[in-house]
Design a protein around this motif. Sequence first.
Motif, PDB file in Angstrom:
ATOM      1  N   PRO A 161       0.833  -1.209   0.000  1.00  0.00           N
ATOM      2  CA  PRO A 161       0.000   0.000   0.000  1.00  0.00           C
ATOM      3  C   PRO A 161       0.868   1.260   0.000  1.00  0.00           C
ATOM      4  N   LEU A 162       0.429   2.245  -0.772  1.00  0.00           N
ATOM      5  CA  LEU A 162       1.140   3.526  -0.842  1.00  0.00           C
ATOM      6  C   LEU A 162       0.123   4.641  -0.664  1.00  0.00           C
ATOM      7  N   ALA A 163       0.388   5.548   0.250  1.00  0.00           N
ATOM      8  CA  ALA A 163      -0.531   6.661   0.496  1.00  0.00           C
ATOM      9  C   ALA A 163      -0.572   7.588  -0.714  1.00  0.00           C
ATOM     10  N   VAL A 164      -1.769   7.929  -1.157  1.00  0.00           N
ATOM     11  CA  VAL A 164      -1.924   8.821  -2.311  1.00  0.00           C
ATOM     12  C   VAL A 164      -1.272  10.169  -2.032  1.00  0.00           C
ATOM     13  N   GLY A 165      -1.302  10.606  -0.780  1.00  0.00           N
ATOM     14  CA  GLY A 165      -0.704  11.884  -0.421  1.00  0.00           C
ATOM     15  C   GLY A 165       0.797  11.938  -0.602  1.00  0.00           C
ATOM     16  N   ASP A 166       1.442  10.759  -0.744  1.00  0.00           N
ATOM     17  CA  ASP A 166       2.888  10.709  -0.962  1.00  0.00           C
ATOM     18  C   ASP A 166       3.265  10.716  -2.434  1.00  0.00           C
ATOM     19  N   ILE A 167       2.261  10.718  -3.321  1.00  0.00           N
ATOM     20  CA  ILE A 167       2.519  10.606  -4.756  1.00  0.00           C
ATOM     21  C   ILE A 167       2.589  11.984  -5.399  1.00  0.00           C
ATOM     22  N   ALA A 168       3.666  12.210  -6.147  1.00  0.00           N
ATOM     23  CA  ALA A 168       3.842  13.487  -6.854  1.00  0.00           C
ATOM     24  C   ALA A 168       3.106  13.484  -8.189  1.00  0.00           C
ATOM     25  N   TYR A 169       3.192  12.375  -8.913  1.00  0.00           N
ATOM     26  CA  TYR A 169       2.487  12.282 -10.197  1.00  0.00           C
ATOM     27  C   TYR A 169       2.450  10.834 -10.678  1.00  0.00           C
ATOM     28  N   PHE A 170       1.520  10.590 -11.600  1.00  0.00           N
ATOM     29  CA  PHE A 170       1.399   9.319 -12.303  1.00  0.00           C
ATOM     30  C   PHE A 170       1.809   9.552 -13.750  1.00  0.00           C
ATOM     31  N   TYR A 171       2.412   8.543 -14.380  1.00  0.00           N
ATOM     32  CA  TYR A 171       2.822   8.719 -15.763  1.00  0.00           C
ATOM     33  C   TYR A 171       2.765   7.398 -16.524  1.00  0.00           C
ATOM     34  N   LEU A 172       2.588   7.527 -17.817  1.00  0.00           N
ATOM     35  CA  LEU A 172       2.527   6.378 -18.717  1.00  0.00           C
ATOM     36  C   LEU A 172       3.853   6.249 -19.442  1.00  0.00           C
ATOM     37  N   LEU A 200      -9.125   9.589  -8.096  1.00  0.00           N
ATOM     38  CA  LEU A 200      -8.331  10.570  -7.363  1.00  0.00           C
ATOM     39  C   LEU A 200      -9.120  11.855  -7.143  1.00  0.00           C
ATOM     40  N   ASN A 201      -8.854  12.513  -6.030  1.00  0.00           N
ATOM     41  CA  ASN A 201      -9.525  13.771  -5.720  1.00  0.00           C
ATOM     42  C   ASN A 201      -9.128  14.834  -6.753  1.00  0.00           C
ATOM     43  N   PRO A 202     -10.094  15.344  -7.531  1.00  0.00           N
ATOM     44  CA  PRO A 202      -9.758  16.320  -8.584  1.00  0.00           C
ATOM     45  C   PRO A 202      -9.252  17.653  -8.046  1.00  0.00           C
ATOM     46  N   GLN A 203      -9.424  17.897  -6.762  1.00  0.00           N
ATOM     47  CA  GLN A 203      -8.855  19.119  -6.177  1.00  0.00           C
ATOM     48  C   GLN A 203      -7.351  18.980  -5.960  1.00  0.00           C
ATOM     49  N   LEU A 204      -6.874  17.734  -5.897  1.00  0.00           N
ATOM     50  CA  LEU A 204      -5.461  17.479  -5.625  1.00  0.00           C
ATOM     51  C   LEU A 204      -4.692  17.002  -6.850  1.00  0.00           C
ATOM     52  N   PHE A 205      -5.392  16.375  -7.818  1.00  0.00           N
ATOM     53  CA  PHE A 205      -4.727  15.816  -8.996  1.00  0.00           C
ATOM     54  C   PHE A 205      -5.380  16.329 -10.276  1.00  0.00           C
ATOM     55  N   PHE A 206      -4.538  16.516 -11.292  1.00  0.00           N
ATOM     56  CA  PHE A 206      -5.000  17.072 -12.566  1.00  0.00           C
ATOM     57  C   PHE A 206      -4.471  16.217 -13.715  1.00  0.00           C
ATOM     58  N   ARG A 207      -5.335  15.879 -14.661  1.00  0.00           N
ATOM     59  CA  ARG A 207      -4.914  15.119 -15.851  1.00  0.00           C
ATOM     60  C   ARG A 207      -4.278  16.105 -16.830  1.00  0.00           C
ATOM     61  N   ALA A 208      -2.962  16.181 -16.794  1.00  0.00           N
ATOM     62  CA  ALA A 208      -2.246  17.157 -17.609  1.00  0.00           C
ATOM     63  C   ALA A 208      -2.360  16.843 -19.094  1.00  0.00           C
ATOM     64  N   ASN A 209      -2.223  15.575 -19.437  1.00  0.00           N
ATOM     65  CA  ASN A 209      -2.314  15.130 -20.826  1.00  0.00           C
ATOM     66  C   ASN A 209      -2.495  13.610 -20.820  1.00  0.00           C
ATOM     67  N   ARG A 210      -2.289  12.986 -21.955  1.00  0.00           N
ATOM     68  CA  ARG A 210      -2.512  11.541 -22.041  1.00  0.00           C
ATOM     69  C   ARG A 210      -1.491  10.740 -21.249  1.00  0.00           C
TER      70      ARG A 210
END
Length: 258
Positions: A161-172, A200-210
């Motif tokens: 398990p990894l806390a979402v609050g510890d994540i800077a970004y997701f990437y493909l 993910l909470n949209p106030q904390l995370f943003f879909r920058a691109n694909r």
Amino acid sequence: MNVVIIEDETRVAQNLCDLLFEINPEINVLGVLETVKSSISWFADNHAPDIAFFDIKIADGSSFEILEKTQLNFPIIFTTAFDEYALKAFKYNSIDYLLKPIKRTDLEKAILKYQHLYSQDKTIIDHNWRLMEVIKEMKASAKTTIYKSSLLVNYRNQLIPLAVGDIAYFYLEHHMVYCRTKENKSYQVAKTLEKLENQLNPQLFFRANRQFIVSKLSVRSATTMDKRKLKLVLSPPHHSEVIISKLKVTLFKKWIKS
């Protein structure tokens, strides 16, 4: 059959067009619209299509905004990655949906359902009234949505398990999804970016691109580029450029200030 497609991803829109033509070469795609603003304008200036395909999340907002600001007189099939509650609501109200990536078999079933419902003497007014009731219910439920607080990630052949609050970004990368923590550690995530975007909470995370979903706390700066795009500087840095398209710039600025 005249069709309108509302979809801000060119590849997805082209795939849908190709599948429609394969199913019925006589289908006429009147237009592919990418934004709420252009869609409202198009429907105001043109005759209604026989049917429309609405992506729920588009470049400048939600397609629900189109439904609220436009007097509908045509049936809709949604293309979406929305949660199970929403899908059941659409189905119950005779509004069909297609989960991305769209499959030909699912599209054929949706077209057959449309032909069955609207080849008979049925009114669209009642259909659309029930649609608006569904939208109200979904908006009310969204206020109490519980977003992911932790995720299971792959670490040395184990799931941890990894806390979402510890994540800077997701990437493909190489067709696989990874997350990078604030401590600059990367882990593989067994989810698509589309599914993560809805969890993910949209106030904390943003879909920058694909390729990227970024945390607000990871954004160090944004530089204006040609054609009104933005280039983000993230912390920790990533070897790829993170570009916000001009269609998403306004949304990004509103998000980062909130």
